[in-house]
Design an enzyme around this catalytic site. Sequence first.
Site, PDB file in Angstrom:
ATOM      1  N   ASP A 135     -11.006  -8.312  24.459  1.00  0.00           N
ATOM      2  CA  ASP A 135     -12.145  -7.413  23.944  1.00  0.00           C
ATOM      3  C   ASP A 135     -11.384  -6.807  22.807  1.00  0.00           C
ATOM      4  OD1 ASP A 135     -13.592  -8.090  26.290  1.00  0.00           O
ATOM      5  OD2 ASP A 135     -13.550  -6.024  26.956  1.00  0.00           O
ATOM      6  N   ASP A 137     -11.826  -3.525  20.576  1.00  0.00           N
ATOM      7  CA  ASP A 137     -12.077  -2.223  20.497  1.00  0.00           C
ATOM      8  C   ASP A 137     -12.521  -1.474  19.387  1.00  0.00           C
ATOM      9  OD1 ASP A 137     -11.625  -1.734  23.528  1.00  0.00           O
ATOM     10  OD2 ASP A 137      -9.598  -2.401  23.059  1.00  0.00           O
TER      11      ASP A 137
END
Length: 213
Positions: A135, A137
Amino acid sequence: MAGRHALVWLRADAPSQALTPGAQPRLQAWFAAGFPAVVARRDGAEQPGQVRLGVPLPPAQGKQRIALCAQVSDIARSVPALALPEVISHAPPQWQAALHALQAQATAIGMQPRVFGSFAFQAVTGLPYVHAASDVDLLWTLDTPTQAHAVVTLLQQWEHVTARRADGELLLPDGNAVNWREYAGDAQQVLVKRNDGCRLLPRTALFPERCAA
């Protein structure tokens, strides 16, 4: 004092003691290499003049997160979470197109996200943190619900088109933050993250000036 997600470098002669059991040798090696720590949320155990820090080790070192406290006076340098353009060139090739698209779309709505977590640490250390399933951030500084809605819409569309995943927070006018995905939901209360803890607040309390108008 630097807020959460800021990167800090300690003075070379600064004492550092890992709060994570058994992690002291790794912590010493980390700082000896000239790498930074990240400012973490305070938990109340800090002494006056101290800041809570974290060192997230890369996957090759077990992805352990080392916790420590340091004296504010021992911080040699600090920078906010990195701007997105600062990390794009350090990201894996399979991430480049998606991140460039994200930057262009953010610019189009007048927003400039900052990056923390694995992408930021790969950029500042040169160590491999990011993989295809990571992911990214993101930290979005905003002032109004209109901006929050625009960011949420952008991220939902970006995830759909690129098949990548964004995590991160919306940084509110009072310096507190809320997870963007939680904000995108329909719950009447959301978890608000502060420098010294978390608490549930009504959604209507996130932008009080607008509510009072």
